[in-house]
Scaffold this active site. Structure first.
Site, PDB file in Angstrom:
ATOM      1  CG  ASP A   1      36.950  74.248   1.510  1.00  0.00           C
ATOM      2  OD1 ASP A   1      36.253  74.906   0.720  1.00  0.00           O
ATOM      3  OD2 ASP A   1      37.633  73.256   1.159  1.00  0.00           O
TER       4      ASP A   1
ATOM      5  CG  ASP B   1      40.327  72.744  -5.274  1.00  0.00           C
ATOM      6  OD1 ASP B   1      39.782  73.770  -4.815  1.00  0.00           O
ATOM      7  OD2 ASP B   1      40.359  71.659  -4.684  1.00  0.00           O
TER       8      ASP B   1
HETATM    9  C1  GAL Z   1      38.604  71.918  -1.499  1.00  0.00           C
HETATM   10  C2  GAL Z   1      39.606  73.045  -1.346  1.00  0.00           C
HETATM   11  C3  GAL Z   1      40.976  72.429  -1.362  1.00  0.00           C
HETATM   12  C4  GAL Z   1      41.088  71.457  -0.222  1.00  0.00           C
HETATM   13  C5  GAL Z   1      39.962  70.421  -0.266  1.00  0.00           C
HETATM   14  C6  GAL Z   1      39.948  69.546   0.983  1.00  0.00           C
HETATM   15  O1  GAL Z   1      37.331  72.450  -1.518  1.00  0.00           O
HETATM   16  O2  GAL Z   1      39.451  73.970  -2.382  1.00  0.00           O
HETATM   17  O3  GAL Z   1      41.978  73.419  -1.293  1.00  0.00           O
HETATM   18  O4  GAL Z   1      41.069  72.163   0.993  1.00  0.00           O
HETATM   19  O5  GAL Z   1      38.721  71.041  -0.393  1.00  0.00           O
HETATM   20  O6  GAL Z   1      38.941  68.613   0.956  1.00  0.00           O
END
Ligand code: GAL
Length: 738
Positions: free
Chosen positions: A491, A554
């Site tokens: 990520d 998200d």
């Molecule tokens: C976001 C991601 C989510 C989750 C989150 C964790 O950036 O899109 O799916 O993984 O971080 O902090």
């Protein structure tokens, strides 16, 4: 500026019907960055840019921006608000939706904060609607004077800022302290009946006494099926429970409306919910083999595959034609070992029980590609957020093997929140105290025939503020391999600190670096890119070696979020192929919460059918995002439809394309390996629609068999058109064949 105050005051005077709230939809200013001075009422924000809080800051001139930003608004809070209110003890501020974490200052004083595992605004990811309630005698409030409301935001990724429609300030009303709690599961009884208990609860000192109205309507005909009114009294010490049963329901959703009217104040609170209905037929006691038709692994890598099969237990498994190096456990159905030789190995799987046996042709493909069909599994994020721990993961694994793996579900993925705050002296990553034994955890997951996933970031920190893999990529890949990890979600997050404004090569780079590290280890790790769709990642996700890539920010458990993501995937559809899939984010069905406390998904049951149908048509990874320890009957039924899952797992790996789009409905078509097509007829409107396609339409032409995939039965269609009556926000998913 002054004119604006007058306007706001006028609005407040004339809008008594709207609970006398002062709207805060206009007059906001925004600055990107961070400074403690920006909380101060004396700070001069005249040069700040005006911002429309109906939309995120990305849409307001800050594309792809993640990090800090501040919003400020000047507002007069008239004491008449208090005078006219029935309850005068607290003030309520609605701040739309916050993405992700916030601190709210009124005249320089912190009056509320949300997000963060340690109260640190940077750690967390708690996007969602925000309402703050503060005591009316809080000295931060300057009655009848100008107040400065300042909101500090930290956005971890995707959309950012404050946005939406619900911005206002007012007195907390009698009903602001009441909740109609509908969280309990429905019970399914005889005569197609449903029963359930709901609760009226309050946190106020006020004693509530009045009437609870209960009404069930059929959204198709608008007719009322049931209507009842009961006395209801409750206080903070003693909630009120109402239990009902409704019978003779057809296979569709009804709307239940609860209306509580408080006698003393005359205030009314209304809440609606829909009723579940089950479409997936009950699995037969006879043996049946489910799941994809192919499975890929790299030569020499540890191999693990649990044959997904339903039928009365005990089941006995057999596999003919297994390549050298693999063995099958006949009692558990787990195939394990390693294959040295590249090749495509046709295998005949057989599952038997005392009622008979069933075989299936299956291909094991040993080569350079893995993830030949989209991953089916669970991920901790949408349920537990940063509160994930070893026990929750084990509970999920156990629930998966007990209830879901027979249908092909296989991955147990830990999202953010497992990492320690510091690396070991030699630079090795370790887990935090919530995960005392990563290797032990993966051994347990593997012993069930399932695979384990983990999460990291190419940046120095993850979106939750934990350690990322920046400059430790080789070392982390090796640690994952040592632990027995089978899936990595990678990520972007704090990589923006390293490369704030990446060009296309810059966007690819960190993913290529980790790809190279993963290629050095002797383990197959599914590689899931997460960078919110930047730079049209679908065009190059396969080139950098991703098995899947997130195409969006998200997801949230609302129709607005799910439908705007799902129905916008056409652009990426053509890039879907075996081993490389578009990922429109994880599922929002069942109990979700992004933190320690969970709630039922806000999607209606029809919206959930749409969600699973659309994601399957798109060949998306299906990652369940709910509490697996609490799978209610509807959710389980929704996730165990083998014919729906077969569409997702189709070996051709195509993504459905948007075939017809109009205001009320859309039709999406996916080509399947067997020459047939899967077609989703989606009703995007709020009313029942009949959606029709001429049988001579290119989508249907030449096909004479129409199968209702959810109900798993053929549809008899006379005449020249195929028509389906589809519920609001619902779907008719069909498969056509010759
Ligand atoms: C976001 C991601 C989510 C989750 C989150 C964790 O950036 O899109 O799916 O993984 O971080 O902090």
């Amino acid at each position: 500026m002054r004119k604006l105050f007058v306007l706001i005051l006028l609005c407040a005077c004339f809008s008594r019907v709207v609970a006398q709230d002062i709207p805060l939809t206009k007059g906001w200013k925004l600055a990107i960055g961070d400074s403690a001075q920006w909380a101060s009422p004396t700070f001069n924000d005249q040069h700040w840019a005006a911002v429309n809080v109906a939309q995120s800051w990305e849409q307001e001139g800050h594309p792809d921006y993640n990090g800090f930003g501040w919003y400020r608004i000047h507002i007069v809070i008239p004491s008449s608000l208090k005078e006219k209110a029935f309850l005068k003890d607290s003030v309520r501020i609605n701040l739309g939706s916050v993405d992700d974490n916030d601190e709210v200052y009124l005249n320089g004083k912190l009056i509320g904060r949300f997000g963060g595992k340690t109260g640190d605004i940077v750690k967390g990811a708690f996007y969602g609607p925000r309402t703050y309630t503060i005591a009316a005698n809080n000295p931060a409030i300057l009655w009848d004077k100008e107040n400065v409301l300042a909101v500090r935001i930290y956005d971890t990724g995707g959309d950012g800022g404050i946005y939406g429609t619900n911005f206002s300030i007012g007195m907390a009303d009698v009903m602001d302290h009441v909740k109609i709690n509908t969280e309990a599961d429905f019970d399914y009884g005889e005569r197609n009946s449903l029963s359930k208990s709901i609760k009226l609860i309050t946190t106020s000192h006020y004693n509530y006494s009045g009437k609870l109205g209960f009404k069930v309507t059929d959204p198709e005909t608008n007719s009322v099926l049931y209507e009842k009114t009961n006395d209801a009294a409750f206080s903070s010490a003693k909630p009120f429970t109402y239990t009902f049963e409704i019978a003779r329901l057809e296979k569709k959703s009804y709307t239940i409306t609860y209306t509580f009217t408080d006698d003393k104040s005359g205030k009314v609170l209304t809440q609606t919910e829909t009723t579940p209905y089950l479409l997936t037929p009950y699995p037969s006691a006879k043996p049946k083999i489910n799941g994809a038709d192919v499975f890929g692994a790299r030569p020499g890598s540890p191999f693990l595959y649990l044959i997904p099969a339903t039928g009365h237990k005990p089941l006995v498994y057999k596999a003919e034609g297994l390549p050298e190096g693999l063995k099958l456990d006949a009692a558990t159905g787990i195939i394990s070992g390693a294959v040295a030789q590249k090749g495509t190995y046709p295998v005949t799987l057989t599952v038997s029980n005392k009622l008979g046996s069933k075989t299936k042709d299956f291909s094991i493909v040993i080569g350079d590609k893995i993830g030949l069909t989209p991953a089916l599994g669970w991920n901790s994020w949408n349920a537990w957020g940063l509160s994930v721990n070893d026990q929750k993961v084990r509970t999920s694994a156990k629930a998966m093997v007990d209830r879901l793996s027979a249908h092909g579900w296989a991955y147990i993925n830990i999202d953010d929140g497992w990492e320690a705050d510091q690396r070991q002296p030699d630079g090795k990553i370790t887990a935090n105290s919530k995960f005392p034994d990563m290797k032990g955890l993966s051994d347990y997951i593997h012993s069930l025939g399932l695979r384990m996933g983990i999460y990291s970031s190419p940046g120095p920190r993850t979106c939750g503020g934990f350690l990322g893999s920046w400059q430790h990529e080789d070392q982390d890949a090796q640690t994952y391999a040592d632990w027995g990890v089978d899936y990595l979600k990678y990520d972007w997050c704090a990589y923006s600190e390293i490369v704030p404004k990446p060009d296309l090569d810059g966007l690819k780079k960190p993913y290529q670096v980790m790809r190279a590290s993963l290629d050095k280890i002797n383990r197959d790790i599914m590689y899931s890119l997460c960078q919110y769709g930047w730079g049209n990642v679908w065009e190059w996700g396969a080139e950098v070696g991703g098995n899947s890539w997130r195409t969006t920010g998200d997801i949230q458990d609302t129709w607005r979020s799910m439908s705007s993501i799902g129905f916008n995937q056409n652009k990426a559809a053509a890039f879907s192929q075996p081993g490389h899939f578009n990922d429109p984010d994880m599922l929002v069905v069942g109990k979700v919460g992004w933190g320690p406390s969970l709630h039922n998904t806000q999607l209606t049951f029809d919206e959930q059918y749409t969600h699973i149908s659309l994601w399957s048509l798109l060949s998306s990874p299906l990652l369940i995002g709910c509490d697996m320890g609490h799978l209610d009957r509807f959710t389980l039924n929704l996730l165990t439809n083998d014919e729906v899952l077969a569409i997702d797992q189709d070996a051709l790996g195509k993504g459905a394309s948007q075939y017809i789009k109009n205001d009320n409905y859309q039709i999406w078509v996916k080509e399947l390996k067997d020459g047939g097509k899967a077609i989703g007829l989606f009703n995007l409107s709020d009313k029942y629609q009949t959606i029709s396609l001429d049988k001579t339409d290119p989508a249907l032409n030449g096909f004479n068999k129409f199968r209702d995939v959810w109900q798993q039965k053929y549809i008899i269609t006379a005449g020249k058109t195929f028509s389906a009556k589809v519920a609001p926000h619902g779907v008719m998913l069909i498969k056509v064949s010759k």
